[in-house]
Design a protein around this motif. Structure first.
Motif, short mmCIF file in Angstrom:
data_model
loop_
_atom_site.label_atom_id
_atom_site.label_comp_id
_atom_site.label_asym_id
_atom_site.label_seq_id
_atom_site.Cartn_x
_atom_site.Cartn_y
_atom_site.Cartn_z
N ALA A 1 43.90 29.69 0.46
CA ALA A 1 43.94 30.45 0.94
C ALA A 1 45.29 31.22 0.72
O ALA A 1 45.47 32.61 0.09
N ILE A 2 46.33 30.32 0.44
CA ILE A 2 47.57 31.10 0.04
C ILE A 2 47.92 30.90 -1.65
O ILE A 2 48.13 32.00 -1.88
N TYR A 3 47.21 30.29 -2.22
CA TYR A 3 47.18 30.09 -3.69
C TYR A 3 46.45 31.46 -3.88
O TYR A 3 46.92 31.77 -5.04
N ALA A 4 44.94 31.26 -3.39
CA ALA A 4 44.13 32.35 -4.28
C ALA A 4 44.89 34.10 -3.41
O ALA A 4 44.95 34.79 -4.44
N LEU A 5 45.63 34.20 -2.19
CA LEU A 5 45.84 35.68 -1.99
C LEU A 5 47.39 36.15 -2.13
O LEU A 5 47.64 37.31 -2.09
N ASP A 6 47.96 35.09 -2.28
CA ASP A 6 49.48 34.89 -2.02
C ASP A 6 50.68 34.52 -2.69
O ASP A 6 52.18 33.60 -2.55
N THR A 7 50.33 33.49 -4.37
CA THR A 7 50.78 33.22 -5.23
C THR A 7 50.56 33.25 -7.05
O THR A 7 49.39 33.82 -6.74
N VAL A 8 51.50 33.88 -7.31
CA VAL A 8 51.72 34.24 -8.32
C VAL A 8 51.54 32.69 -9.82
O VAL A 8 52.35 32.24 -9.40
N LYS A 9 50.78 33.49 -10.78
CA LYS A 9 50.31 32.12 -10.55
C LYS A 9 50.65 32.70 -12.59
O LYS A 9 51.08 33.20 -12.72
N VAL A 10 51.56 31.15 -12.91
CA VAL A 10 52.44 31.52 -14.25
C VAL A 10 51.59 30.21 -14.92
O VAL A 10 50.89 28.75 -14.40
N SER A 11 51.16 29.90 -16.53
CA SER A 11 50.68 29.47 -17.47
C SER A 11 52.09 28.26 -17.45
O SER A 11 52.97 28.57 -18.06
N ALA A 12 51.94 26.89 -18.04
CA ALA A 12 52.47 25.80 -18.49
C ALA A 12 51.44 25.39 -19.51
O ALA A 12 51.52 23.72 -18.79
N SER A 13 51.03 25.49 -20.26
CA SER A 13 49.36 24.62 -20.38
C SER A 13 50.61 23.59 -21.78
O SER A 13 51.50 24.16 -22.28
N GLY A 14 49.96 22.27 -21.97
CA GLY A 14 50.89 21.20 -23.07
C GLY A 14 51.68 20.69 -21.92
O GLY A 14 52.30 19.42 -22.28
N MET A 15 52.77 21.13 -20.97
CA MET A 15 53.33 20.14 -20.24
C MET A 15 52.88 19.37 -19.21
O MET A 15 52.14 19.82 -18.20
N PRO A 16 53.20 17.98 -18.78
CA PRO A 16 52.24 17.59 -17.87
C PRO A 16 53.44 17.63 -16.90
O PRO A 16 55.01 17.04 -16.85
N LEU A 17 53.39 18.15 -16.51
CA LEU A 17 54.34 18.81 -15.04
C LEU A 17 54.26 17.65 -13.98
O LEU A 17 53.17 17.40 -13.49
N ASN B 1 51.81 25.78 -5.96
CA ASN B 1 52.86 26.19 -6.78
C ASN B 1 52.32 26.32 -8.07
O ASN B 1 51.45 26.36 -8.50
N PRO B 2 52.46 27.69 -8.16
CA PRO B 2 52.49 28.84 -9.25
C PRO B 2 52.00 27.85 -11.02
O PRO B 2 51.41 28.92 -11.47
N ALA B 3 52.65 27.23 -10.32
CA ALA B 3 52.20 26.36 -12.17
C ALA B 3 51.37 25.06 -12.21
O ALA B 3 51.13 24.88 -12.85
N MET B 4 50.96 25.01 -10.62
CA MET B 4 50.02 23.84 -10.60
C MET B 4 50.39 22.70 -10.70
O MET B 4 49.20 22.63 -12.24
N PRO B 5 51.23 22.24 -11.23
CA PRO B 5 51.80 20.67 -11.71
C PRO B 5 50.33 19.51 -10.96
O PRO B 5 50.05 19.39 -10.48
N ARG B 6 49.58 18.48 -11.71
CA ARG B 6 49.33 17.42 -11.61
C ARG B 6 49.36 16.17 -10.97
O ARG B 6 48.34 15.39 -10.90
N HIS B 7 51.17 16.24 -10.99
CA HIS B 7 51.64 15.24 -10.81
C HIS B 7 52.89 15.51 -9.61
O HIS B 7 53.28 16.43 -10.09
N GLY B 8 52.96 14.38 -8.31
CA GLY B 8 53.71 14.96 -7.43
C GLY B 8 53.64 14.09 -6.59
O GLY B 8 53.18 12.73 -6.53
N VAL B 9 54.74 14.23 -6.45
CA VAL B 9 55.69 13.10 -5.14
C VAL B 9 56.41 14.16 -3.94
O VAL B 9 56.92 15.13 -3.28
N ARG B 10 56.03 13.91 -2.50
CA ARG B 10 56.22 14.61 -1.12
C ARG B 10 56.65 14.18 -0.15
O ARG B 10 56.12 12.97 -0.04
N GLY B 11 57.32 14.72 0.74
CA GLY B 11 58.26 13.31 1.39
C GLY B 11 57.63 14.90 2.32
O GLY B 11 56.67 16.00 2.55
N VAL B 12 57.07 14.13 3.72
CA VAL B 12 56.24 14.67 5.32
C VAL B 12 56.95 14.98 6.41
O VAL B 12 57.53 13.43 6.44
#
Length: 366
Positions: A65-81, A189-200
């Motif tokens: 819901a948040i990503y579809a309705l309330d997130t501005v998207k940006v492209s970062a193609s080619g970058m392993p974010l 995340n607007p750039a939707m990286p595919r690698h992540g480290v997250r503390g909870v």
């Protein structure tokens, strides 16, 4: 479609510890984001869901819901974010370890697409710290993407209407407890990286969050919760004060759970007070910059916490073959000046007024 009455019935179901499906969660969070019920009911919903304990389907639905309705998207193609963040709302507040680790990791060649918020329970949140360093945190998403390309790091302000124009800032600024929204929003995340480290903020959230990250398309990820020995408190960082519980998503889709301890990593076990932020934000920012410049004791709690948390990023990103190797790389990046040089590039690149930003940073090194 919900009404106030049907939404109240949903809250009653959550109080009775009944789970929602992903679609039910998506529809409920859509109702909240569109502000179609009272603030009291919205708070009751978040509290009831948190008290029940979120399933991965419920977190994924909230993220959708948040990503579809309330997130501005940006492209970062080619970058392993890569992204790293903490949910906040943990029981023990540390200095801003995740921001420091992101700077050092970026200086070691890992493009960091960060997504954070202002402080709610801590002295200095991710956005607050970046702003105090001279970074423009109210800029649009395109400038953040430019900064990632130019400096290797950028920060999307999770409470800014330039990034989440509909509702996140409104809701997060009014609640002062950890909820599903903290977790789901941090994943939007607007750039939707595919690698992540997250503390909870809680150990029981590790499994659901790593499974959510897998479900929404992460290829490699690490989720952890650090303990403070001798207490019931924990942190949304890897800990040098006790064990850290981890779950890691591999590229083949498998998930491995394990525990890290300071002893096995060759790190001294530190008193938790040594990680506490200074009470004065300006003094804390100066100390943060000193840490990035290599001016903190190499065996001290802050330095070792930074090196450990950076090493986890480098390992997940594939830059370091092991955590031990990542710790050496992190230490070298700090001591040879790469980390501080990256900080300066970030302040300049993510800024509508670069000279003013650099002047702010310069005052912190006087």
């Amino acid at each position: 479609m919900h009404t106030d009455k049907s939404f109240g019935e949903l809250i009653t179901h959550l109080i009775a510890r009944k789970d929602m499906t992903r679609d039910e969660s998506r529809r409920a969070f859509t109702f909240i984001l569109e502000d179609k019920t009272t603030a009291m009911q919205q708070g009751a919903f978040l509290a009831a869901l948190t008290a029940k304990g979120e399933t991965e389907a419920e977190v994924a639905g909230a993220w959708e819901a948040i990503y579809a309705l309330d997130t501005v998207k940006v492209s970062a193609s080619g970058m392993p974010l890569m992204e790293n963040s903490g949910t906040g709302m943990d029981a023990f507040n540390t200095f801003n370890i995740s921001t420091a680790a992101a700077i050092v990791a970026a200086s070691a060649g890992v493009p960091m697409a960060r997504h954070g918020a202002r402080a709610i329970t801590s002295v200095c949140g991710t956005v607050d710290m970046a702003e105090s360093l001279g970074v423009d945190v109210e800029c649009n998403a395109e400038l953040v993407a430019h900064s990632i390309a130019e400096a290797g790091i950028g920060l999307f302000n999770g409470m800014s209407p330039a990034i989440h124009p509909m509702a996140l800032g409104r809701i997060l600024s009014q609640i002062h407890f950890g909820s599903t929204l903290n977790i789901a929003a941090s994943l939007a995340n607007p750039a939707m990286p595919r690698h992540g480290v997250r503390g909870v903020y809680a150990r029981e959230m590790i499994g659901p969050v790593i499974r959510v990250m897998k479900a929404i398309g992460y290829q490699r990820a690490l989720v952890y919760h650090g303990a403070v020995d001798g207490t019931d408190k924990g942190m949304d960082e890897a800990s040098v004060c006790g064990p850290t519980w981890c779950a890691e998503l591999a590229e083949d889709g498998s998930i491995r759970e394990y525990q890290l301890t300071p002893a096995e990593l060759g790190i001294a076990r530190h008193a938790p007070g040594d990680l506490a932020p200074e009470s004065d934000p300006q003094q804390e920012t100066r100390r943060f910059v000193a840490l990035i410049r290599g001016r903190e004791n190499g065996t001290g709690a802050r330095r070792q916490a930074l090196v450990l948390n950076t090493a986890l990023i480098l390992n997940v990103a594939g830059k370091a073959a092991s955590i031990d190797e990542g710790m050496v790389m992190a230490g070298n990046a700090i001591d040879d000046g790469q980390a501080f040089a990256t900080l300066k590039r970030w302040v300049k690149a993510q800024n509508r007024q670069p000279e003013a930003g650099l002047a702010t940073l310069g005052q912190l090194t006087d």
